[in-house]
Design an enzyme around this catalytic site. Structure first.
Site, PDB file in Angstrom:
ATOM      1  N   ASP A 218       0.829  -1.201   0.000  1.00 32.03           N
ATOM      2  CA  ASP A 218       0.000   0.000   0.000  1.00 32.03           C
ATOM      3  C   ASP A 218       0.876   1.270   0.000  1.00 32.03           C
ATOM      4  OD1 ASP A 218      -2.896   0.850   0.492  1.00 32.03           O
ATOM      5  OD2 ASP A 218      -1.853   1.957   2.062  1.00 32.03           O
ATOM      6  N   GLU A 274      14.457 -14.099   0.664  1.00 31.34           N
ATOM      7  CA  GLU A 274      14.863 -15.118   1.645  1.00 31.34           C
ATOM      8  C   GLU A 274      13.962 -16.343   1.512  1.00 31.34           C
ATOM      9  OE1 GLU A 274      14.430 -13.319   5.507  1.00 31.34           O
ATOM     10  OE2 GLU A 274      15.928 -11.767   5.043  1.00 31.34           O
TER      11      GLU A 274
END
Ligand code: NOJ
Ligand code: MG
Length: 568
Positions: A218, A274
Site C-alpha cells: 500500500d 529469503e
C-alpha cells in the site's frame, strides 16, 4: 501445438521453467468485505471466500489478492491496521486464514496479501503508546514534531497529505504534531527508527512464513519522508495524478518517491527473496512518472518485482492509444522486467464504466489484458462486466474519503470519475452478484441491510446468469484465461508490435513469442467490422474472444466489432 480453446480444469499458470511463476501470473483482486458472506452478517468473510474457491478455479485465475482483513477499527476498511498478526472478527479467525492459504495451494493456486507498511491505525497499540508521552519508548515509532510559530500553533512545515490539506495533526496530550500521508487516523510509521523497520520486516516475514505467495504494498512511495523536514517547494499543479504526485501547489519532493524509499525497495526485495521455495513477489502501489516507477524495480530488477502502472486508467480505449501505451510500457519495462495492466481496483472507477458499460467492449478488454505481455490485475466483478454503482448518496457513504471530500460540488464528481478519481469508493465496492436471488446470492442475511447495497443491475448481471452463456462477458474471460494458461507465448513470451495488417486506426496487432511458439493477436477497438490480412500468418488456427470454436486460418478474416483473435 495450438492450445485448445476449451477451458481446462486446474488453473496452474503456464510458466517456463526459466522464468519465475509470478511473471506469468494473472492476479484477481478481491475485496473480502464484498466477495461472499458466509455467516449472514451482511459482511463478506474468509469462509465466504473459501466457499467460492471452486468458482475462481473454474474461472481459471490462479493468483488471488485479498485487500486487508487484519485486526482494524475498519475506519478505512482494513487499510488502518491495529493488529498485524490477527484477523478482524467479522472476517473470521486465524484458523480460517490458514485454511484459506492451504486450500488455495491445494488447488495449485497462489495467494497474495495486502501489506500496509506506511502507516497503522491510530488505534494500533504502538500509536497509543507513542502518543501517550514525549518520553514514551515508542514515541519515535511515528513522526512527531513541535508546531511552528510561538506556541506551536501552526503545523511543523508546509507538507500536504496525498489528499490535500496539511498532513500534520495536532495531538493535545503532548502538544505536538504527528504526520499522516493519507487520512488523519492513519499515522505514518517512522522508518528512520531501526526498531520500526525491524518490526515491520518482521510482519512481512511472518506472513511469508505462513505461506503467502506475494504481498501488495500500500502507498509504498510514501514510506520515507525527508529527514530535514524542510518545506516542499512551490508548484503550479493544483492536483496530483498517477504519473505526478506533485499537487495542491507543491512539489512532493520531501514526502513521496524519496531516494531512501527507492533504496528500501531493494532492501525489502532481499527479505522477500529469503523465501525461495517457492519464490515470492511484491507489487508496489506507487505513483510517479514511468521512469520513477521503473526505478522501484531496480536497474537489474533487484527492487520490487512489480509496480502498478495506473496509466491504463486514463488511456483512451482506442487502437492508437493502446498501441502507444504498450510501446511505452515495453520500452520502460523491458525483459526481464515485467509491466502490469490494471483497469479497476477498490479505489478507482470500474474499468467497464469508462467503456460505457458495454459488454462487447468488456469482452475486448478481457482479450487485451490477457494477451498483452505483463501481469494483468483483474478486480472481482470485472469478469461479469459489473458496473459502477452510481448514485450512492455521498452523505450515507461508508468510505471515509466521501466525508473528507464533502465540499466538492456534485457537478465535479463525474468529471473526476472520468479522470480515474473516485471520491466515494463505495461505488466500486458493491457486493459480488452471484445470482438473481436475495442479496444477489452474496449473503443469506435476514435483514434488508448489507454493509453496502448490491448493485441495482445484479438481477441481470450476475455469475449464475452468465455461466452457461457462451456469449457472456464471463465466458470471454474464462476463454481468454484458458488460452493464456495453455500458451507460454501468451503468458510470458516476448512482445512485438506488428506492422498494420488491418486499419491501424481501429486494430491493434502484436506478436508474442516463446522459443518456437509464435502467436499473433489482433484486437478490433471499434464498433465496425475490420478486414484482417492473414496471408503471412505464422500459424494455422485461430481463436476468438467471442467463441469456443477454433477456426482454420484463411488469408482474410473479418473482425467483428470489438472482436479479438489469437492466431496460433
Ligand atoms: C491505498 C489503498 O488502496 C486505499 O484503499 C487506502 O485508503 C489508502 N491506500 C490508505 O491506506
Ligand atoms: Mg460475514
Amino acid at each position: 501445438m495450438p492450445p485448445s480453446a476449451a477451458p481446462s480444469v486446474g488453473p496452474q499458470p503456464a510458466s517456463s521453467p526459466a522464468a519465475p511463476w509470478w511473471k506469468s501470473a494473472v492476479a484477481y483482486q478481491l475485496y473480502p468485505r464484498s466477495f461472499m458472506d458466509s455467516d449472514g452478517d451482511g459482511i463478506g468473510d474468509l469462509r465466504g471466500i473459501l466457499a467460492r474457491l471452486d468458482y475462481l478455479q473454474w474461472l481459471g485465475v490462479e493468483t488471488i489478492w485479498l485487500s486487508p482483513f487484519y485486526t482494524s477499527p475498519q475506519t478505512d476498511f482494513g487499510y488502518d491496521i491495529s493488529g498485524h498478526f490477527d484477523v478482524a472478527p467479522e472476517y473470521g479467525t486465524l484458523a480460517d486464514c490458514r485454511r484459506l492459504i492451504d486450500e488455495v495451494h491445494g488447488r495449485g493456486m497462489k495467494i497474495v496479501f495486502d501489506m500496509v507498511l506506511n502507516h497503522t491505525s491510530i488505534e494500533h497499540p504502538w500509536f497509543q503508546e507513542s502518543r501517550s508521552s514525549r518520553q514514551s519508548p515508542r514515541r519515535d515509532f511515528y513522526l512527531w514534531r513541535a508546531g511552528r510559530r510561538p506556541g506551536g500553533g501552526a503545523p511543523p512545515n508546509n507538507w500536504r497529505s496525498m489528499l490535500g490539506g496539511s498532513g500534520w495533526h495536532h495531538d493535545r496530550a503532548t502538544d505536538e504534531w504527528y504526520w499522516a500521508s493519507f487520512l488523519p487516523f492513519q499515522p505514518d510509521l517512522n522508518y528512520r527508527n531501526p526498531a520500526v523497520k525491524h518490526a515491520m520486516l518482521d510482519v512481512v516475514r511472518h506472513w511469508l512464513r505462513e505461506g503467502v505467495d506475494g504481498l501488495r504494498l500500500d502507498i509504498f512511495n510514501a514510506i520515507y519522508k525527508d529527514a530535514s523536514f524542510a518545506d516542499n517547494p512551490f508548484s503550479l499543479r493544483p492536483l496530483p495524478s498517477e504519473d505526478n504526485p506533485d499537487g495542491f501547489f507543491q512539489r512532493a519532493l520531501h514526502t513521496q518517491n524519496h531516494p531512501d524509499t527507492l533504496a528500501f525497495a531493494r532492501e525489502l526485495r532481499a527479505v522477500v527473496d529469503e523465501f525461495s521455495h517457492p519464490p515470492r513477489f511484491v507489487v508496489g502501489e506507487v505513483f510517479g512518472a514511468t521512469d520513477v516507477l521503473r526505478e522501484y524495480c531496480g536497474a537489474e530488477g533487484e527492487g520490487l518485482n512489480l509496480v502498478f502502472l495506473f496509466k491504463t486508467l486514463r488511456t483512451p480505449f482506442t487502437a492508437p492509444a493502446m498501441r502507444s501505451l504498450v510501446a511505452e510500457l515495453e520500452q520502460a519495462f523491458p525483459e526481464p522486467l515485467c509491466p502490469t495492466y490494471v483497469f479497476s481496483n477498490h479505489d478507482r472507477p470500474r474499468g467497464i464504466d469508462r467503456l460505457g458499460n458495454d459488454p462487447a467492449r468488456a469482452r475486448l478488454l478481457a482479450a487485451f489484458q490477457l494477451t498483452v505481455r505483463g501481469v494483468p490485475f483483474l478486480y472481482y466483478g470485472d469478469e461479469i462486466g459489473l458496473g459502477h454503482h452510481h448514485g450512492m448518496p455521498r452523505e450515507a457513504a461508508r468510505d471515509p474519503l466521501a466525508a473528507r471530500f464533502r465540499n466538492i460540488p456534485g457537478w465535479l464528481v463525474p468529471a473526476m470519475r472520468r479522470r480515474g478519481i473516485l471520491i466515494n469508493r463505495d461505488e466500486c465496492r458493491s457486493p459480488m452478484p452471484w445470482s438473481a436471488e436475495t442479496h444477489a446470492g452474496f449473503s443469506h442475511a435476514e435483514t434488508p441491510e448489507l454493509w453496502l447495497p448490491v448493485h441495482p443491475d445484479s438481477p441481470l448481471i450476475n455469475v449464475a446468469s452468465q455461466r452457461d452463456d457462451p456469449g457472456s462477458v464471463l465466458s470471454s474471460y474464462r476463454r481468454m484465461l484458458a488460452l493464456r494458461r495453455r500458451s507460454l507465448a501468451l503468458s510470458g513470451g516476448h512482445l512485438e508490435l506488428l506492422p498494420p495488417l488491418a486499419d491501424p486506426a481501429r486494430v491493434l496487432g502484436f506478436s508474442r513469442r516463446h522459443e518456437d511458439e509464435l502467436v499473433w493477436v489482433f484486437l478490433n477497438f471499434s464498433a465496425r467490422e475490420a478486414m484482417l490480412d492473414l496471408r503471412t500468418a505464422p500459424g494455422g488456427s485461430l481463436c476468438s474472444n467471442l467463441s469456443d470454436e477454433q477456426e482454420p486460418v484463411r488469408s482474410r478474416r473479418v473482425l467483428a466489432p470489438w472482436e479479438a483473435v489469437v492466431v496460433f
